[in-house]
Scaffold this motif. Structure first.
Motif, PDB file in Angstrom:
ATOM      1  N   LEU A 221       0.833  -1.351   0.060  1.00 51.26           N
ATOM      2  CA  LEU A 221      -0.037  -0.063  -0.037  1.00 51.26           C
ATOM      3  C   LEU A 221       0.953   1.210   0.304  1.00 51.26           C
ATOM      4  N   LYS A 222       2.018   1.275   0.705  1.00 53.97           N
ATOM      5  CA  LYS A 222       2.797   2.436   0.824  1.00 53.97           C
ATOM      6  C   LYS A 222       3.470   2.527  -0.545  1.00 53.97           C
ATOM      7  N   GLN A 223       4.069   1.592  -1.209  1.00 58.11           N
ATOM      8  CA  GLN A 223       4.240   1.627  -2.621  1.00 58.11           C
ATOM      9  C   GLN A 223       3.393   2.085  -3.574  1.00 58.11           C
ATOM     10  N   PHE A 224       2.064   1.842  -3.373  1.00 58.99           N
ATOM     11  CA  PHE A 224       1.139   2.460  -4.180  1.00 58.99           C
ATOM     12  C   PHE A 224       0.923   3.682  -3.945  1.00 58.99           C
ATOM     13  N   ASP A 225       0.915   4.046  -2.572  1.00 56.98           N
ATOM     14  CA  ASP A 225       0.689   5.670  -2.272  1.00 56.98           C
ATOM     15  C   ASP A 225       1.844   6.668  -3.023  1.00 56.98           C
ATOM     16  N   ALA A 226       3.012   5.975  -2.931  1.00 57.99           N
ATOM     17  CA  ALA A 226       4.126   6.770  -3.485  1.00 57.99           C
ATOM     18  C   ALA A 226       4.044   6.775  -5.003  1.00 57.99           C
ATOM     19  N   ALA A 227       3.676   5.456  -5.613  1.00 60.00           N
ATOM     20  CA  ALA A 227       3.488   5.792  -7.104  1.00 60.00           C
ATOM     21  C   ALA A 227       2.341   6.528  -7.536  1.00 60.00           C
ATOM     22  N   TYR A 228       1.492   6.462  -6.631  1.00 63.80           N
ATOM     23  CA  TYR A 228       0.155   7.431  -6.808  1.00 63.80           C
ATOM     24  C   TYR A 228       0.648   9.220  -6.850  1.00 63.80           C
ATOM     25  N   ARG A 229       1.217   9.271  -5.542  1.00 58.75           N
ATOM     26  CA  ARG A 229       1.858  10.964  -5.620  1.00 58.75           C
ATOM     27  C   ARG A 229       2.553  11.125  -6.834  1.00 58.75           C
ATOM     28  N   LYS A 230       3.309  10.414  -7.443  1.00 60.59           N
ATOM     29  CA  LYS A 230       4.318  10.649  -8.381  1.00 60.59           C
ATOM     30  C   LYS A 230       3.463  10.402 -10.013  1.00 60.59           C
ATOM     31  N   MET A 231       2.356   9.809  -9.701  1.00 61.05           N
ATOM     32  CA  MET A 231       1.482   9.591 -11.099  1.00 61.05           C
ATOM     33  C   MET A 231       2.378   8.415 -11.727  1.00 61.05           C
ATOM     34  N   ASN A 232       3.055   7.472 -11.285  1.00 59.13           N
ATOM     35  CA  ASN A 232       3.623   6.401 -11.843  1.00 59.13           C
ATOM     36  C   ASN A 232       2.605   5.293 -12.064  1.00 59.13           C
ATOM     37  N   ILE A 233       2.110   5.098 -13.318  1.00 57.85           N
ATOM     38  CA  ILE A 233       0.912   4.305 -13.635  1.00 57.85           C
ATOM     39  C   ILE A 233       1.608   3.024 -13.592  1.00 57.85           C
ATOM     40  N   ASP A 234       2.740   2.627 -14.226  1.00 56.95           N
ATOM     41  CA  ASP A 234       3.018   1.322 -14.193  1.00 56.95           C
ATOM     42  C   ASP A 234       3.395   0.527 -13.005  1.00 56.95           C
ATOM     43  N   ALA A 235       3.933   1.412 -11.802  1.00 54.91           N
ATOM     44  CA  ALA A 235       4.122   0.917 -10.493  1.00 54.91           C
ATOM     45  C   ALA A 235       2.752   0.861  -9.738  1.00 54.91           C
TER      46      ALA A 235
END
Length: 800
Positions: A221-235
């Protein structure tokens, strides 16, 4: 010898088949060649030198053509031989060709059979290969399962020893496939522990597995949150896939929605109190103002919802492996959290203003939310700009309906409509009601103190209602507050407040039309007939019972009070607005309400019964007022006529100059008739006016006919009486009531007989309407003439 044996005519040149096969062969040239060779040279020269021969000799030509025919026969024979030879060769070639075709056909069939045999062998070999491949795949799956089982056992063994090394190494590789495998194995370990709980499993092992599962989920979930803030769609997509395989994805969806800026901002907005703009609030509560539309905060929220749904749906489609489910959760949260909370706050604020403000706000909100849903369904979300899928469209419709169920279910909405209409109607008719309440008490008691007490009790009752507690300026104006006054006790009531006003009826019908239109939008179609029946009952209760009947009863009460002196017929003017209001009310019922109830025959029949009953009651009261007024008018005319002096039609000699004038009694009656006619024209029209004037005219006629029998008439008085009758005649004829024309014409002729001498009397008797009248009927009138006998009037009437 040789020369002697030479024929007389030379031989024709020989020719062969090649001569005819030549492409330049011409028959004409060929014939000319034959004839040229048939004529000897010496003869040709003679002809050329114009030497005249003895006679034409055909023999050379005959011999030439005979030779040519012989040669042609030879050639024909050669051709036939060659043709026969060629035909034989062709026959032999066709036989060889057929044999060749048979041989090739046999070879083809042999080759095709060989091909089928080879194809069958290849197919059998392919099937064997497929079967071998299937077996290999099964063995590979078994091998993979065995490998997975071995890895699962190894991991479980490590957890039982308090270690997590294998899964930790797998989780930290950073590859999505390894993260997915780690999540699957962790989930399998959790299932193994749950299924074998109580079978000797070490509690520490279970706690370690649970702790690792929670740690793994939180880490993802933390990885998802970090990716969401950076808008890293693949992650984001990788984390969503892992969590979906790990626990169904509920946690990542919840986390995704919680982190949206929209929900964070909307949560701050909806937790505060909603304050309706005073200008909009005033329009919401004013029934004469058009509905102002949707309140600004809710309108802004709906626009934000529409934009965020379209923006975030793209992310949902790109990130989650199950976008429709996530989109459904997104839509439900928007409707059930942000939109519902804001709507509740807004309607609560509108309820404080007035029921009408609540209803208008509810209608505007529902219209806006339905428009939002239709726009989203038409333009799409995850498949923008294509339409939504049927499942998402159904979910949208379901959320829209559930959003407004608390306000529309169990017919609670209709009760709110009833409350609003009754409040508005009560406020509009407040002064009218207070005026007539006092008037009725005045008629019964005649005591001023009782009026005061009654008025105070009425005011107290209204003050305790929602209408009295309302602080809306619009409702204050509606109830008749004076500027700067805030209490019903400050209302000033005048005589005009107790009179009917067509404008009031139009406003009442306008408010009802708005309520009916709102009902069509907010209530189910199946309930429309029942709803309009209820609204019709409210309309009739206030417009018919509380307004028209009260005014008509007041008119009757006023008519009953007309005892002495000239009657005041101003109350009769109430009939004009009363009939106009009746027409408007029943036209509204027939044109709008009946059509809306057409789908329910039972309800429509009940509505028709109610309409018939209401119309009959009102018509009866109108007729009562008219009949009462007719009686009052005729009674007063009778009173005026009774004041006629006995000597009015027997003036003395010194009063002869007055014979050119009508009597004072006649003048008084005509003046009163003019007033009555003027009021009648203002109060009635059509058949009602004609019937009213007809009854007054007949009443006057009967009074005059009896009146003429009571007075003695001399010669000068006859002139005066005829002038009175003529004046009555002219007044009534001015009304243009056809039913009175002939009767007053007859009375006018009778009046003229009073002034006629014996000679003219006889002439008049034979003319006009008098010619159809029996003389005996004139005796009661003519007997009052002083010269009835001396002028021979008696004899004239007896002989006629």
């Amino acid at each position: 010898m040789a020369e002697s044996s030479r024929p007389i005519y030379p031989r024709v040149d020989t020719f062969s088949l090649s001569t005819f096969s030549n492409k330049d062969f011409i028959v004409k040239d060929f014939i000319e060649g034959l004839t040229d060779n048939a004529v000897p040279p010496n003869r040709r020269s003679e002809v050329g030198n114009n030497v005249v021969s003895k006679a034409f000799d055909p023999k050379p030509y005959i011999r030439a053509f005979e030779a040519a025919l012989g040669r042609l026969k030879e050639l024909d024979s050669d051709l036939k031989e060659r043709e026969s030879e060629l035909k034989e060769n062709v026959r032999r070639a066709e036989i060889d060709h057929m044999r060749t075709l048979d041989r090739l056909g046999n070879k083809f069939h042999s080759t095709l059979s060989e091909f089928h045999r080879l194809d069958k062998n290849i197919s059998d070999g392919g099937g064997v290969a497929v079967r071998i491949g299937g077996e290999l795949e099964k063995l590979d799956k078994q091998r993979q399962r065995a490998e997975d089982a071995r890895f699962l056992i190894q991991c479980y063994a490590e957890f039982s020893r308090g270690e997590t090394g294998r899964l930790e190494r797998l989780r930290k590789t950073g590859r999505t496939d390894d993260s997915i495998r780690c999540a699957i194995v962790t989930r399998q370990l959790s299932l193994v522990v749950k299924r074998n709980e109580g079978a000797g499993i070490n509690p520490k092992t279970r706690e370690l597995i649970e702790s690792f599962s929670e740690s793994l989920e939180q880490d993802l979930l933390k990885q998802f949150d970090a990716a969401y803030r950076k808008m890293n769609i693949d992650a984001m997509k990788g984390c969503a896939k892992v969590l979906h395989d790990f626990n169904g994805g509920a946690s990542v969806v919840s986390n995704f929605l919680n982190q949206m800026d929209f929900f964070i901002a909307a949560g701050k907005i909806t937790t505060g109190e909603v304050s309706i703009d005073p200008v909009i609030g005033e329009k919401l509560t004013d029934p004469d103002e058009a509905p102002p539309g949707l309140e600004l905060s809710l309108s802004s929220l709906i626009r934000e919802i529409e934009q965020n749904l379209k923006d975030e749906s793209k992310i949902i489609r790109d990130v989650f492996p199950y976008p429709e489910q996530v989109l459904g959760s997104f839509v439900q949260r928007i409707f059930q959290q942000s939109l519902q909370q804001q709507l509740e706050n807004l309607l609560e604020a509108a309820t404080v203003l007035s029921p009408l403000a609540f209803l208008r706000t509810l209608q505007a909100a529902r219209t806006a939310v339905i428009a939002l849903a239709e726009d989203l369904k038409e333009h799409g979300l995850t498949e923008h700009p294509d339409p939504l899928t049927s499942s998402t469209a159904m979910l949208l419709d379901q959320n829209v309906e559930e959003l407004f169920v608390p306000y529309l279910q169990d017919r609670g909405y209709l009760e709110k409509e009833r409350e609003s209409l009754e409040q508005l109607y009560t406020g509009l008719l407040l002064k009218f009601t207070l005026f007539h309440e006092q008037r009725r008490r005045n008629l019964k008691s005649g005591l001023l103190d009782r009026f005061k007490n009654t008025r105070e009790r009425t005011l107290e009752k209204i003050l305790e209602s929602d209408l009295g507690k309302s602080q809306s300026e619009a409702l204050s104006r509606l109830m008749g507050f004076r500027p700067g006054k805030e209490h019903l006790s400050d209302i000033v009531i005048t005589e005009a407040d107790g009179m009917l006003k067509v404008d009031f009826a139009k406003r009442i019908l306008k408010w009802m039309a708005e309520a009916v239109g709102r009902n069509l939008e907010l209530s189910p179609t199946a309930d429309t007939p029942k709803d309009v029946f209820v609204q019709m009952q409210i309309l009739i209760e206030h417009l018919k019972t509380s307004y028209l009947e009260v005014a008509l009863d007041a008119a009757l009460d006023t008519a009953d009070q007309q005892t002495k002196g000239e009657p005041d017929l101003s109350y009769f003017l109430e009939l004009k607005p009363a009939t106009t209001i009746m027409h408007l009310m029943f036209a509204f019922i027939n044109t709008i309400l009946f059509k809306l109830a057409a789908n329910s025959l039972t309800t429509k029949r009940d509505m028709q019964k109610l309409e018939t009953s209401a119309l009959a009651a009102l018509e009866q009261k109108v007729n009562s007022v008219i009949q009462k007024t007719v009686s009052i008018v005729v009674m007063y005319i009778s009173t005026i006529i009774s004041r006629q002096k006995k000597q009015d039609y027997r003036p003395k000699d010194e009063e002869v100059s007055l014979t050119t004038l009508s009597t004072q009694t006649c003048d008084a009656v005509c003046v009163f008739l003019a007033k009555t006619h003027e009021i009648a024209v203002d109060a009635l029209d059509g058949t009602n006016l004609e019937a009213f004037l007809d009854e007054i005219g007949h009443g006057l006629l009967n009074l005059l006919l009896e009146h003429m029998k009571k007075f003695q008439v001399n010669q000068a008085g006859g002139m005066m009486l005829s002038k009175d009758i003529k004046k009555y005649h002219d007044v009534i004829q001015g009304w243009k009531v056809s039913s009175l024309k002939d009767e007053y014409e007859l009375m006018n002729e009778i009046g003229a007989l009073y002034a006629a001498g014996a000679t003219s009397f006889r002439d008049r008797m034979g003319q006009g309407v008098l010619s159809k009248m029996k003389p005996a009927l004139l005796k009661p009138y003519m007997m009052k003439r002083d010269d009835y006998i001396t002028e021979g009037i008696e004899k004239i009437l007896s002989t006629e």
